[in-house]
Design a protein around this motif. Structure first.
Motif, PDB file in Angstrom:
ATOM      1  N   PRO A 156      14.736  37.874  56.705  1.00 39.45           N
ATOM      2  CA  PRO A 156      15.354  39.072  57.286  1.00 39.45           C
ATOM      3  C   PRO A 156      15.051  40.338  56.496  1.00 39.45           C
ATOM      4  O   PRO A 156      15.028  41.436  57.067  1.00 39.45           O
ATOM      5  N   GLY A 157      14.792  40.205  55.211  1.00 37.48           N
ATOM      6  CA  GLY A 157      14.424  41.371  54.413  1.00 37.48           C
ATOM      7  C   GLY A 157      13.108  41.981  54.855  1.00 37.48           C
ATOM      8  O   GLY A 157      12.920  43.196  54.802  1.00 37.48           O
ATOM      9  N   GLU A 158      12.182  41.125  55.303  1.00 39.56           N
ATOM     10  CA  GLU A 158      10.902  41.631  55.809  1.00 39.56           C
ATOM     11  C   GLU A 158      11.115  42.440  57.084  1.00 39.56           C
ATOM     12  O   GLU A 158      10.510  43.496  57.271  1.00 39.56           O
ATOM     13  N   ILE A 159      11.980  41.957  57.945  1.00 37.93           N
ATOM     14  CA  ILE A 159      12.288  42.685  59.186  1.00 37.93           C
ATOM     15  C   ILE A 159      12.961  44.008  58.860  1.00 37.93           C
ATOM     16  O   ILE A 159      12.610  45.056  59.416  1.00 37.93           O
ATOM     17  N   LEU A 160      13.921  43.968  57.948  1.00 37.90           N
ATOM     18  CA  LEU A 160      14.594  45.197  57.526  1.00 37.90           C
ATOM     19  C   LEU A 160      13.581  46.191  56.972  1.00 37.90           C
ATOM     20  O   LEU A 160      13.579  47.369  57.353  1.00 37.90           O
ATOM     21  N   ARG A 161      12.709  45.719  56.110  1.00 38.36           N
ATOM     22  CA  ARG A 161      11.712  46.590  55.476  1.00 38.36           C
ATOM     23  C   ARG A 161      10.732  47.176  56.489  1.00 38.36           C
ATOM     24  O   ARG A 161      10.520  48.392  56.536  1.00 38.36           O
ATOM     25  N   GLU A 162      10.140  46.298  57.309  1.00 38.73           N
ATOM     26  CA  GLU A 162       9.062  46.734  58.194  1.00 38.73           C
ATOM     27  C   GLU A 162       9.547  47.475  59.439  1.00 38.73           C
ATOM     28  O   GLU A 162       8.969  48.485  59.822  1.00 38.73           O
ATOM     29  N   VAL A 163      10.590  46.954  60.068  1.00 38.51           N
ATOM     30  CA  VAL A 163      11.034  47.498  61.357  1.00 38.51           C
ATOM     31  C   VAL A 163      12.063  48.614  61.208  1.00 38.51           C
ATOM     32  O   VAL A 163      12.039  49.590  61.955  1.00 38.51           O
ATOM     33  N   PHE A 164      12.942  48.489  60.234  1.00 39.56           N
ATOM     34  CA  PHE A 164      14.042  49.443  60.151  1.00 39.56           C
ATOM     35  C   PHE A 164      13.869  50.495  59.064  1.00 39.56           C
ATOM     36  O   PHE A 164      14.429  51.581  59.186  1.00 39.56           O
ATOM     37  N   ILE A 165      13.111  50.206  58.028  1.00 37.46           N
ATOM     38  CA  ILE A 165      12.950  51.188  56.961  1.00 37.46           C
ATOM     39  C   ILE A 165      11.594  51.897  57.069  1.00 37.46           C
ATOM     40  O   ILE A 165      11.551  53.119  57.216  1.00 37.46           O
ATOM     41  N   LYS A 166      10.500  51.143  57.064  1.00 39.28           N
ATOM     42  CA  LYS A 166       9.171  51.767  57.109  1.00 39.28           C
ATOM     43  C   LYS A 166       8.927  52.528  58.400  1.00 39.28           C
ATOM     44  O   LYS A 166       8.381  53.634  58.373  1.00 39.28           O
ATOM     45  N   GLU A 167       9.312  51.946  59.530  1.00 35.38           N
ATOM     46  CA  GLU A 167       9.049  52.619  60.820  1.00 35.38           C
ATOM     47  C   GLU A 167       9.816  53.925  60.964  1.00 35.38           C
ATOM     48  O   GLU A 167       9.453  54.768  61.770  1.00 35.38           O
ATOM     49  N   ARG A 168      10.890  54.085  60.184  1.00 35.19           N
ATOM     50  CA  ARG A 168      11.667  55.325  60.218  1.00 35.19           C
ATOM     51  C   ARG A 168      11.321  56.245  59.052  1.00 35.19           C
ATOM     52  O   ARG A 168      11.973  57.253  58.831  1.00 35.19           O
ATOM     53  N   ASN A 169      10.295  55.869  58.289  1.00 35.40           N
ATOM     54  CA  ASN A 169       9.866  56.634  57.109  1.00 35.40           C
ATOM     55  C   ASN A 169      11.009  56.874  56.133  1.00 35.40           C
ATOM     56  O   ASN A 169      11.146  57.961  55.569  1.00 35.40           O
ATOM     57  N   LEU A 170      11.821  55.836  55.934  1.00 34.79           N
ATOM     58  CA  LEU A 170      12.927  55.918  54.982  1.00 34.79           C
ATOM     59  C   LEU A 170      12.490  55.308  53.660  1.00 34.79           C
ATOM     60  O   LEU A 170      11.483  54.610  53.581  1.00 34.79           O
ATOM     61  N   THR A 171      13.265  55.564  52.624  1.00 38.46           N
ATOM     62  CA  THR A 171      13.024  54.939  51.324  1.00 38.46           C
ATOM     63  C   THR A 171      14.160  53.964  51.039  1.00 38.46           C
ATOM     64  O   THR A 171      15.259  54.081  51.593  1.00 38.46           O
ATOM     65  N   ILE A 172      13.871  53.013  50.159  1.00 36.87           N
ATOM     66  CA  ILE A 172      14.892  52.065  49.730  1.00 36.87           C
ATOM     67  C   ILE A 172      16.058  52.828  49.104  1.00 36.87           C
ATOM     68  O   ILE A 172      17.225  52.533  49.358  1.00 36.87           O
ATOM     69  N   THR A 173      15.744  53.829  48.309  1.00 39.28           N
ATOM     70  CA  THR A 173      16.778  54.624  47.647  1.00 39.28           C
ATOM     71  C   THR A 173      17.677  55.311  48.662  1.00 39.28           C
ATOM     72  O   THR A 173      18.907  55.265  48.538  1.00 39.28           O
ATOM     73  N   ALA A 174      17.083  55.931  49.670  1.00 38.82           N
ATOM     74  CA  ALA A 174      17.874  56.639  50.684  1.00 38.82           C
ATOM     75  C   ALA A 174      18.742  55.673  51.487  1.00 38.82           C
ATOM     76  O   ALA A 174      19.916  55.966  51.757  1.00 38.82           O
ATOM     77  N   VAL A 175      18.192  54.535  51.852  1.00 37.08           N
ATOM     78  CA  VAL A 175      18.962  53.564  52.640  1.00 37.08           C
ATOM     79  C   VAL A 175      20.087  52.977  51.799  1.00 37.08           C
ATOM     80  O   VAL A 175      21.220  52.852  52.261  1.00 37.08           O
ATOM     81  N   ALA A 176      19.791  52.643  50.559  1.00 36.19           N
ATOM     82  CA  ALA A 176      20.834  52.104  49.679  1.00 36.19           C
ATOM     83  C   ALA A 176      21.972  53.102  49.522  1.00 36.19           C
ATOM     84  O   ALA A 176      23.155  52.730  49.612  1.00 36.19           O
ATOM     85  N   LYS A 177      21.627  54.349  49.311  1.00 38.07           N
ATOM     86  CA  LYS A 177      22.659  55.388  49.185  1.00 38.07           C
ATOM     87  C   LYS A 177      23.463  55.507  50.473  1.00 38.07           C
ATOM     88  O   LYS A 177      24.686  55.590  50.450  1.00 38.07           O
ATOM     89  N   GLY A 178      22.769  55.483  51.611  1.00 39.37           N
ATOM     90  CA  GLY A 178      23.446  55.585  52.900  1.00 39.37           C
ATOM     91  C   GLY A 178      24.353  54.400  53.203  1.00 39.37           C
ATOM     92  O   GLY A 178      25.346  54.536  53.916  1.00 39.37           O
ATOM     93  N   LEU A 179      24.003  53.240  52.663  1.00 42.99           N
ATOM     94  CA  LEU A 179      24.817  52.037  52.865  1.00 42.99           C
ATOM     95  C   LEU A 179      25.907  51.903  51.803  1.00 42.99           C
ATOM     96  O   LEU A 179      26.740  51.008  51.874  1.00 42.99           O
ATOM     97  N   ASN A 180      25.832  52.769  50.795  1.00 44.83           N
ATOM     98  CA  ASN A 180      26.784  52.735  49.679  1.00 44.83           C
ATOM     99  C   ASN A 180      26.677  51.411  48.909  1.00 44.83           C
ATOM    100  O   ASN A 180      27.682  50.764  48.614  1.00 44.83           O
ATOM    101  N   ILE A 181      25.421  51.026  48.625  1.00 39.29           N
ATOM    102  CA  ILE A 181      25.172  49.834  47.810  1.00 39.29           C
ATOM    103  C   ILE A 181      24.160  50.191  46.725  1.00 39.29           C
ATOM    104  O   ILE A 181      23.465  51.208  46.823  1.00 39.29           O
ATOM    105  N   ALA A 182      24.068  49.351  45.721  1.00 38.67           N
ATOM    106  CA  ALA A 182      23.115  49.586  44.636  1.00 38.67           C
ATOM    107  C   ALA A 182      21.684  49.424  45.153  1.00 38.67           C
ATOM    108  O   ALA A 182      21.400  48.525  45.954  1.00 38.67           O
ATOM    109  N   ARG A 183      20.817  50.292  44.691  1.00 42.20           N
ATOM    110  CA  ARG A 183      19.416  50.239  45.101  1.00 42.20           C
ATOM    111  C   ARG A 183      18.809  48.871  44.782  1.00 42.20           C
ATOM    112  O   ARG A 183      18.056  48.321  45.565  1.00 42.20           O
ATOM    113  N   GLY A 184      19.147  48.330  43.628  1.00 44.21           N
ATOM    114  CA  GLY A 184      18.625  47.033  43.226  1.00 44.21           C
ATOM    115  C   GLY A 184      19.015  45.917  44.179  1.00 44.21           C
ATOM    116  O   GLY A 184      18.231  44.994  44.432  1.00 44.21           O
TER     117      GLY A 184
END
Length: 90
Positions: free
Chosen positions: A3-31
């Motif tokens: 599921p991490g691959e789907i999250l990365r490819e379909v939901f993060i990369k396709e929206r030109n988001l960064t891991i840092t931005a998504v983590a902040k938006g979800l209120n979770i640690a980037r790691g």
């Protein structure tokens, strides 16, 4: 597919988001998010709720991705020849 691959490819990369931005938006640690998208960790129920809110789908969608992946792994790793059958016992 993890599921991490789907999250990365379909939901993060396709929206030109960064891991840092998504983590902040979800209120979770980037790691923690990095571990999921790099397929070192799974999607917890709490993360599923956060992802559903952030990306406009359901928590069940994310949970199903995780459970399907876990079942695939189990099917791959369990040696069925070593299991005793009880279905025929009366």
């Amino acid at each position: 597919m993890h599921p991490g691959e789907i999250l990365r490819e379909v939901f993060i990369k396709e929206r030109n988001l960064t891991i840092t931005a998504v983590a902040k938006g979800l209120n979770i640690a980037r790691g923690n998010l990095s571990a999921v998208v790099n397929e070192r960790a799974g999607i917890s129920p709490e993360l599923a709720v956060k992802l559903s809110e952030a990306f406009g789908n359901t928590a069940q969608f994310w949970i199903n991705l995780q459970k399907n992946y876990e079942l695939w792994l189990a099917e791959k790793n369990v040696d069925r020849k070593t299991i005793q059958h009880f279905a025929d016992a009366s």
